[in-house]
Structure formats: C-alpha cells, structure tokens
Design a protein around this motif. Sequence first.
Motif, PDB file in Angstrom:
ATOM      1  N   GLY A  91      12.888 -12.010 -20.975  1.00 27.96           N
ATOM      2  CA  GLY A  91      13.895 -12.434 -19.979  1.00 27.96           C
ATOM      3  C   GLY A  91      13.963 -11.485 -18.803  1.00 27.96           C
ATOM      4  N   ASP A 146       9.193 -13.979 -18.931  1.00 32.64           N
ATOM      5  CA  ASP A 146      10.417 -14.775 -18.777  1.00 32.64           C
ATOM      6  C   ASP A 146      10.069 -16.213 -19.126  1.00 32.64           C
ATOM      7  N   GLY A 147      11.090 -16.967 -19.534  1.00 30.84           N
ATOM      8  CA  GLY A 147      10.845 -18.357 -19.890  1.00 30.84           C
ATOM      9  C   GLY A 147      10.778 -19.264 -18.664  1.00 30.84           C
ATOM     10  N   ALA A 175      17.461  -7.201 -20.834  1.00 34.38           N
ATOM     11  CA  ALA A 175      18.718  -6.919 -20.132  1.00 34.38           C
ATOM     12  C   ALA A 175      19.411  -8.224 -19.798  1.00 34.38           C
ATOM     13  N   ASP A 176      20.668  -8.262 -20.115  1.00 29.12           N
ATOM     14  CA  ASP A 176      21.523  -9.413 -19.814  1.00 29.12           C
ATOM     15  C   ASP A 176      20.929 -10.741 -20.293  1.00 29.12           C
ATOM     16  N   TYR A 218      24.222 -14.160 -23.350  1.00 35.56           N
ATOM     17  CA  TYR A 218      25.397 -14.807 -22.732  1.00 35.56           C
ATOM     18  C   TYR A 218      25.513 -16.260 -23.162  1.00 35.56           C
ATOM     19  N   TRP A 262      11.245 -18.067 -25.591  1.00 40.01           N
ATOM     20  CA  TRP A 262      11.449 -17.481 -26.912  1.00 40.01           C
ATOM     21  C   TRP A 262      11.111 -18.437 -28.052  1.00 40.01           C
ATOM     22  N   THR A 316      17.871 -21.236 -13.339  1.00 41.92           N
ATOM     23  CA  THR A 316      17.847 -19.970 -14.081  1.00 41.92           C
ATOM     24  C   THR A 316      18.797 -18.950 -13.446  1.00 41.92           C
ATOM     25  N   THR A 317      19.177 -17.974 -14.260  1.00 47.06           N
ATOM     26  CA  THR A 317      20.008 -16.874 -13.752  1.00 47.06           C
ATOM     27  C   THR A 317      19.131 -15.669 -13.407  1.00 47.06           C
ATOM     28  N   GLY A 318      17.809 -15.842 -13.521  1.00 44.67           N
ATOM     29  CA  GLY A 318      16.931 -14.671 -13.464  1.00 44.67           C
ATOM     30  C   GLY A 318      16.336 -14.348 -12.105  1.00 44.67           C
ATOM     31  N   TRP A 364      20.401  -8.155 -12.311  1.00 42.41           N
ATOM     32  CA  TRP A 364      21.757  -8.023 -12.833  1.00 42.41           C
ATOM     33  C   TRP A 364      22.054  -6.558 -13.176  1.00 42.41           C
ATOM     34  N   GLN A 414      21.059 -19.946 -27.262  1.00 38.95           N
ATOM     35  CA  GLN A 414      19.732 -19.308 -27.224  1.00 38.95           C
ATOM     36  C   GLN A 414      19.567 -18.244 -28.318  1.00 38.95           C
ATOM     37  N   ALA A 441      20.292  -4.738 -16.044  1.00 36.45           N
ATOM     38  CA  ALA A 441      18.924  -4.251 -15.789  1.00 36.45           C
ATOM     39  C   ALA A 441      18.983  -2.929 -15.031  1.00 36.45           C
ATOM     40  N   LEU A 476       6.938 -16.545 -21.146  1.00 32.21           N
ATOM     41  CA  LEU A 476       7.194 -16.538 -22.592  1.00 32.21           C
ATOM     42  C   LEU A 476       8.577 -17.114 -22.842  1.00 32.21           C
TER      43      LEU A 476
HETATM   44  C1  LIG Z   1      20.904 -13.107 -16.629  1.00 28.74           C
HETATM   45  S1  LIG Z   1      19.192 -13.214 -16.444  1.00 28.74           S
HETATM   46  C2  LIG Z   1      18.724 -11.520 -16.611  1.00 28.74           C
HETATM   47  C3  LIG Z   1      17.471 -11.199 -15.865  1.00 28.74           C
HETATM   48  C4  LIG Z   1      17.094  -9.712 -15.907  1.00 28.74           C
HETATM   49  N1  LIG Z   1      16.813  -9.285 -17.235  1.00 28.74           N
HETATM   50  C5  LIG Z   1      18.203  -8.876 -15.298  1.00 28.74           C
HETATM   51  O1  LIG Z   1      19.006  -8.300 -16.070  1.00 28.74           O
HETATM   52  O2  LIG Z   1      18.284  -8.796 -14.071  1.00 28.74           O
HETATM   53  C6  LIG Z   1      18.617 -13.889 -18.010  1.00 28.74           C
HETATM   54  C7  LIG Z   1      17.127 -14.148 -18.043  1.00 28.74           C
HETATM   55  O3  LIG Z   1      16.751 -14.596 -19.345  1.00 28.74           O
HETATM   56  C8  LIG Z   1      15.825 -15.672 -19.212  1.00 28.74           C
HETATM   57  N2  LIG Z   1      15.948 -16.538 -20.403  1.00 28.74           N
HETATM   58  C9  LIG Z   1      17.061 -17.179 -20.831  1.00 28.74           C
HETATM   59  N3  LIG Z   1      16.778 -17.910 -21.921  1.00 28.74           N
HETATM   60  C10 LIG Z   1      15.452 -17.733 -22.190  1.00 28.74           C
HETATM   61  C11 LIG Z   1      14.564 -18.227 -23.191  1.00 28.74           C
HETATM   62  N4  LIG Z   1      14.987 -19.074 -24.134  1.00 28.74           N
HETATM   63  N5  LIG Z   1      13.280 -17.820 -23.171  1.00 28.74           N
HETATM   64  C12 LIG Z   1      12.854 -16.952 -22.222  1.00 28.74           C
HETATM   65  N6  LIG Z   1      13.635 -16.462 -21.233  1.00 28.74           N
HETATM   66  C13 LIG Z   1      14.926 -16.845 -21.219  1.00 28.74           C
HETATM   67  C14 LIG Z   1      16.263 -16.384 -17.948  1.00 28.74           C
HETATM   68  O4  LIG Z   1      15.235 -17.167 -17.367  1.00 28.74           O
HETATM   69  C15 LIG Z   1      16.685 -15.217 -17.060  1.00 28.74           C
HETATM   70  O5  LIG Z   1      15.602 -14.737 -16.297  1.00 28.74           O
END
Ligand SMILES: C[S@@+](CC[C@H](N)C(=O)[O-])C[C@H]1O[C@@H](n2cnc3c(N)ncnc32)[C@H](O)[C@@H]1O
Length: 322
Positions: free
Chosen positions: A160, A186-187, A239-240, A243, A219, A128-130, A134, A247, A137, A217
């Motif tokens: 997310g 978050d997923g 937030a963020d 990308y 999506w 994950t990128t989470g 970022w 999705q 946020a 959660l």
């Molecule tokens: C780039 S990170 C941003 C995290 C935070 N919002 C921030 O800006 O610091 C994207 C986040 O979206 C979540 N995410 C991506 N696809 C998802 C999905 N299909 N369902 C739930 N969460 C998802 C990832 O796990 C990740 O935590």
Amino acid sequence: MESNKFDKLRQQFLCCYPVNKMAWSTLHLPLELDEQRALIAATCGHPLNQRFPVRRSYQEAFVKRLMHVLKDHDELHDDIYDSLCGQLAKTSLDAAPATSTYAYKHYMLQSEEHITLRESNSFVSEGTTGLCTWEAALALADYLLEHPNQLQGKNVLELGAGTGLLGILLKHKALKLPVGQVLVTDGSNACVKLMHDNISLNFDDASEEATPQCAQLRWHEIKEFPWSKYAAPDLLLAADVIYDDTQFSSLLAALDFVYELRGNRCEMLLASTVRNVDTLHTFMEQLELHEYQVTPCANVSACASHFCRDHTAAVQIVCIKR
Ligand SMILES: C[S@@+](CC[C@H](N)C(=O)[O-])C[C@H]1O[C@@H](n2cnc3c(N)ncnc32)[C@H](O)[C@@H]1O
C-alpha cells in the motif's frame, strides 16, 4: 544576511505544510525590503518550485498569510505582490481544471538533498486514497531515518505504498542507507503509475540496484505475485493501511503468505494514524489471533521530524513478528 535565515519556512513551504502552522515566529519583524525579497526567493521563487510547482492554492494562501504577517509594514516588496498576482492570474487563466489535479511537494532531507513527489491535490481520487502522502508515511520515514540499523542488509517490501515516498527515501543516494532491494507495491493501478513517475523524478540512475522496484500487488492476489522476480523480503513496511475493516482479512492473508514464504524470518513495521481506536484495536486483535507478536516501537513521538509533520494526529508504529 545569514543564508539559512528562512530555512524552516522554506522547508515547510516546499512540502505544503499548513500555512497557519508555519514557523512565522522565526521571522524577526520588521523585515527589510531585501529580506522580504530573500524570503520570496526562498519559497515561491525557489528553483524547485519554479520547476515543479507546489499547489497553486497553497502558494496563494502562503503569500496572503505573509502579507498579513507583514501588515504593519509601511512597504511591501514588489516580489510579494508579483507572487500573489502571478498565482491569481494563473488560477483564472487555467481553463482546464484537470491540469491542476496534481502538483508537487518537495521534502527537504539534508543540506540541499530532497525528495520531489508528484501528488494528487485530493485525499481521494481515481478510486484510491494513495495518490497523496499521508502523515503515517511521514512518521515512518522519520522513524527509519532515526533507526537506520533496522534496515541493515534487509530487502524491503512495502504494501500500500501510495506515492512511493518510503521506497524513494530508502534508496536515496545521498542518505546511503544500508538497505538491500526495495520493492514498493500498491493495489491501485493509478498509484503504481504515480510511483513509477515519482521514482523517475528522483533517480537518474535506472539500475535495479540503485532504485526502488515498483509493482502492482493487491493483497487478495498475493499468491499470484511473481515472487521469483524479486529478492525475498526481510522487512515489510506499511503506512496508513488500517482504516477499512473490509480489507483486514486480505491484508492478514497477505502477511501470512509472506511470513510463511520466509519461514517467519521477517518482520513488519506498520505505521497507523490513530483516527479510530476501535478499528486499530480490531486489527491488532486479529494479528494476535494469527499468532503475531506486536510490539510498539519506542520513542516514535520523540523522533525528530525531517518531514514537517504537524503532529496533530497521533501516529502509532508497531513491529510485527512471528
Ligand atoms: C491511505 S493510503 C496510504 C498510502 C501511503 N502508504 C501513505 O501513507 O502515504 C492506503 C493505500 O493502501 C492501498 N490499498 C488499500 N487496499 C489495498 C489492497 N487490498 N491491496 C493493495 N493495496 C491496497 C491504497 O491503494 C492506498 O494506496
């Protein structure tokens, strides 16, 4: 010596603001030895850093840069050498690399109030990128602090949410923001666990009202989410999350589901770092096809930065209604 002399550098150090962009010009050179000591005490020696240290490599880079800034000084305070040697020794002694995959960041709010987050040292880890916070946020956090009226009495759902910064901010005791229930989701399993830990780090009072709620959660599974356990959301935050165009359809389906659940009596604030204009544009077009009205939020770039944003990447915040 004024006690707030090194406030900016302290604030930047504690949240690992890029060393080469720090407010070095606020130092009035030459620095007396007692000033050098006070600067080290405000940064590497800060009690927050002693208890929950920021990334070792960051501390090392900070001290090296400080030595460079002071290079024309005849004498450097021993505490500067001690800080650097301490970091280098810890790095070489650290036999288990796994222990250094996470470190802390401290986001200073007002006076000594702060948010401490445990974050991954990598942009992508555990699939994950989470696991790190970022720029988008941070920008949305700044925006919400500047516009608390937008939170008035609202139950908030974040999608997310990554490390949980926004939820922790909204429920921060010292800020007394006029928000209702806050649910961060978050997923990713790893993110949900990290959010839990970060919530515990920042709240002594574990009551449901006083703390953000946290849940997994994904999506595409939004219909299976146990909605009856939580307050109906009035304000969605994200937030963020724009990308990965694979999705988009599940995110849109999730929005459709929540807006229908609420009879369209809700809105969303979506913050996105503008990395790829086409990707963002595609998502905005899809929002319109789903009959959402998208309005850019005014004065985003002019928002004061409580969160030491470095402003290199533009962040767009839009309000989404239907
Ligand atoms: C780039 S990170 C941003 C995290 C935070 N919002 C921030 O800006 O610091 C994207 C986040 O979206 C979540 N995410 C991506 N696809 C998802 C999905 N299909 N369902 C739930 N969460 C998802 C990832 O796990 C990740 O935590």
